[in-house]
Design a protein around this motif. Structure first.
Motif, PDB file in Angstrom:
ATOM      1  N   PHE A  30      -8.766   3.307  -1.273  1.00 25.59           N
ATOM      2  CA  PHE A  30      -9.010   2.594  -2.531  1.00 25.59           C
ATOM      3  C   PHE A  30      -7.940   1.459  -2.660  1.00 25.59           C
ATOM      4  CE2 PHE A  30     -10.753   6.700  -3.120  1.00 25.59           C
ATOM      5  CZ  PHE A  30     -12.214   6.715  -3.377  1.00 25.59           C
ATOM      6  N   ASP A  31      -7.356   1.180  -2.023  1.00 21.92           N
ATOM      7  CA  ASP A  31      -6.158   0.046  -1.993  1.00 21.92           C
ATOM      8  C   ASP A  31      -5.247   0.232  -3.115  1.00 21.92           C
ATOM      9  OD1 ASP A  31      -5.118  -2.078  -0.910  1.00 21.92           O
ATOM     10  OD2 ASP A  31      -6.338  -3.386  -2.180  1.00 21.92           O
ATOM     11  N   TRP A  32      -4.785   1.682  -3.118  1.00 25.96           N
ATOM     12  CA  TRP A  32      -3.737   1.841  -4.222  1.00 25.96           C
ATOM     13  C   TRP A  32      -2.574   1.127  -3.821  1.00 25.96           C
ATOM     14  CZ3 TRP A  32      -4.404   7.874  -4.668  1.00 25.96           C
ATOM     15  CH2 TRP A  32      -5.687   8.246  -5.418  1.00 25.96           C
ATOM     16  N   GLU A  46       0.806  -1.147   0.019  1.00 27.82           N
ATOM     17  CA  GLU A  46      -0.044  -0.030  -0.060  1.00 27.82           C
ATOM     18  C   GLU A  46       0.775   1.204  -0.025  1.00 27.82           C
ATOM     19  OE1 GLU A  46      -2.295   1.818   3.753  1.00 27.82           O
ATOM     20  OE2 GLU A  46      -3.383  -0.013   2.951  1.00 27.82           O
ATOM     21  N   ILE A  47       0.344   2.260  -0.872  1.00 24.55           N
ATOM     22  CA  ILE A  47       1.315   3.197  -1.157  1.00 24.55           C
ATOM     23  C   ILE A  47       1.372   4.232   0.180  1.00 24.55           C
ATOM     24  CG2 ILE A  47       1.731   5.471  -2.131  1.00 24.55           C
ATOM     25  CD1 ILE A  47       0.293   4.171  -4.464  1.00 24.55           C
ATOM     26  N   TYR A  48       2.424   4.739   0.886  1.00 25.17           N
ATOM     27  CA  TYR A  48       2.654   5.350   2.074  1.00 25.17           C
ATOM     28  C   TYR A  48       3.860   6.320   2.086  1.00 25.17           C
ATOM     29  CZ  TYR A  48       2.534   6.307   7.250  1.00 25.17           C
ATOM     30  OH  TYR A  48       2.755   6.616   8.280  1.00 25.17           O
ATOM     31  N   VAL A 104      -5.002  13.883   1.725  1.00 26.10           N
ATOM     32  CA  VAL A 104      -5.897  13.200   0.745  1.00 26.10           C
ATOM     33  C   VAL A 104      -5.756  12.409   0.085  1.00 26.10           C
ATOM     34  CG1 VAL A 104      -7.724  13.618  -1.020  1.00 26.10           C
ATOM     35  CG2 VAL A 104      -7.409  15.477   0.960  1.00 26.10           C
ATOM     36  N   LEU A 105      -4.119  12.397  -0.404  1.00 24.31           N
ATOM     37  CA  LEU A 105      -3.532  11.159  -1.219  1.00 24.31           C
ATOM     38  C   LEU A 105      -3.372  10.021  -0.420  1.00 24.31           C
ATOM     39  CD1 LEU A 105      -1.038  13.183  -3.555  1.00 24.31           C
ATOM     40  CD2 LEU A 105      -3.205  11.832  -4.087  1.00 24.31           C
ATOM     41  N   ARG A 106      -3.012  10.357   0.975  1.00 25.01           N
ATOM     42  CA  ARG A 106      -2.725   8.955   1.605  1.00 25.01           C
ATOM     43  C   ARG A 106      -4.143   8.355   2.127  1.00 25.01           C
ATOM     44  NH1 ARG A 106      -1.378   4.264   3.107  1.00 25.01           N
ATOM     45  NH2 ARG A 106      -1.557   4.114   5.246  1.00 25.01           N
ATOM     46  N   VAL A 107      -5.149   8.936   2.356  1.00 32.55           N
ATOM     47  CA  VAL A 107      -6.374   8.528   2.743  1.00 32.55           C
ATOM     48  C   VAL A 107      -6.736   7.897   1.457  1.00 32.55           C
ATOM     49  CG1 VAL A 107      -9.094   9.132   3.043  1.00 32.55           C
ATOM     50  CG2 VAL A 107      -6.958  10.080   4.484  1.00 32.55           C
ATOM     51  N   CYS A 108      -6.681   8.430   0.279  1.00 34.20           N
ATOM     52  CA  CYS A 108      -7.009   7.800  -1.099  1.00 34.20           C
ATOM     53  C   CYS A 108      -6.629   6.410  -1.048  1.00 34.20           C
ATOM     54  CB  CYS A 108      -7.069   8.738  -2.125  1.00 34.20           C
ATOM     55  SG  CYS A 108      -8.155   9.950  -2.231  1.00 34.20           S
ATOM     56  N   SER A 109      -5.162   6.303  -0.707  1.00 32.59           N
ATOM     57  CA  SER A 109      -4.302   5.303  -1.109  1.00 32.59           C
ATOM     58  C   SER A 109      -4.792   3.791   0.020  1.00 32.59           C
ATOM     59  CB  SER A 109      -2.778   5.341  -0.846  1.00 32.59           C
ATOM     60  OG  SER A 109      -2.416   5.549   0.427  1.00 32.59           O
ATOM     61  N   TYR A 110      -5.393   4.410   1.195  1.00 29.41           N
ATOM     62  CA  TYR A 110      -5.790   3.047   2.132  1.00 29.41           C
ATOM     63  C   TYR A 110      -7.188   2.906   1.627  1.00 29.41           C
ATOM     64  CZ  TYR A 110      -7.141   6.312   5.816  1.00 29.41           C
ATOM     65  OH  TYR A 110      -7.996   7.195   6.507  1.00 29.41           O
TER      66      TYR A 110
END
Length: 201
Positions: free
Chosen positions: A189-191, A148-150, A181-187
């Motif tokens: 939407f499982d980026w 997951e992107i972090y 927001v990008l971090r929230v989206c990454s978990y």
């Protein structure tokens, strides 16, 4: 002023994040405070060591220590009927802490006139250091090591600060909001980043 605000936001967010993880692992009140404090200040301590800031500078942050303790106590006394939401809130506070501390660390290194590479390292270590220490002490696989992107978002913040794309307070706060927001989206939407699996024969 912006640096101080980001420090407070990051400290509160990571202190709360550490306390939430400790409560999930059923630590006692002392364990909750220790994990919260370590999460809030661990990344900054590692960053200071690597960019040449005396370790003693950590002990000059008395106000931030008080803020962290109050935040941890507030979490510990939180109404029991809301405990079911800990996982969601824990991820959100972790995202806020990552963003605030990555930007704060990058600003710190930039103000010391370090090169781009050092600014990116400072952003990453400040943004993810506390979270890594938290997860290791809680016996969990660190978030940064998952697919997951972090850490990428901390690197992005460091690059933007290093290139001096943002300088005014409102631009820095906008960057803070975008990274969060990008971090929230990454978990949400499982980026994920690409992974390479090795087959065992």
């Amino acid at each position: 002023m912006t640096w101080e605000v980001l420090s407070m936001i990051g400290t509160i967010a990571f202190a709360v994040s550490g306390a939430i993880v400790a409560m999930e692992e059923e630590y006692d009140i002392l364990g909750v405070f220790i994990l919260g404090i370590v999460t809030a200040f661990g990344g900054g301590a590692i960053r200071n060591l690597l960019i040449g800031v005396p370790v003693s500078a950590l002990w000059e942050q008395g106000l931030l220590f008080q803020i962290a303790i109050i935040a941890i106590l507030a979490v510990f006394l939180f109404p029991a009927n809301l405990l079911k939401q800990w996982q969601k809130w824990g991820n959100l506070f972790d995202a806020i802490g990552l963003s605030a501390f990555a930007i704060q660390g990058a600003i710190y290194a930039s103000n010391m006139h370090h090169p781009m590479s050092a600014i990116i390292v400072a952003a990453v270590l400040t943004g993810i250091g506390g979270g890594i220490i938290r997860d290791l002490l809680a016996g969990r696989k660190p978030v940064v090591l998952r697919a997951e992107i972090y850490a990428v978002w901390a690197i992005l913040a460091g690059i933007i600060i290093g290139l001096k794309i943002t300088s005014s307070p409102w631009e820095l706060y906008t960057l803070f909001a975008i990274v969060t927001v990008l971090r929230v989206c990454s978990y949400t939407f499982d980026w994920k980043l690409p992974i390479r699996r090795i087959e065992h024969y």
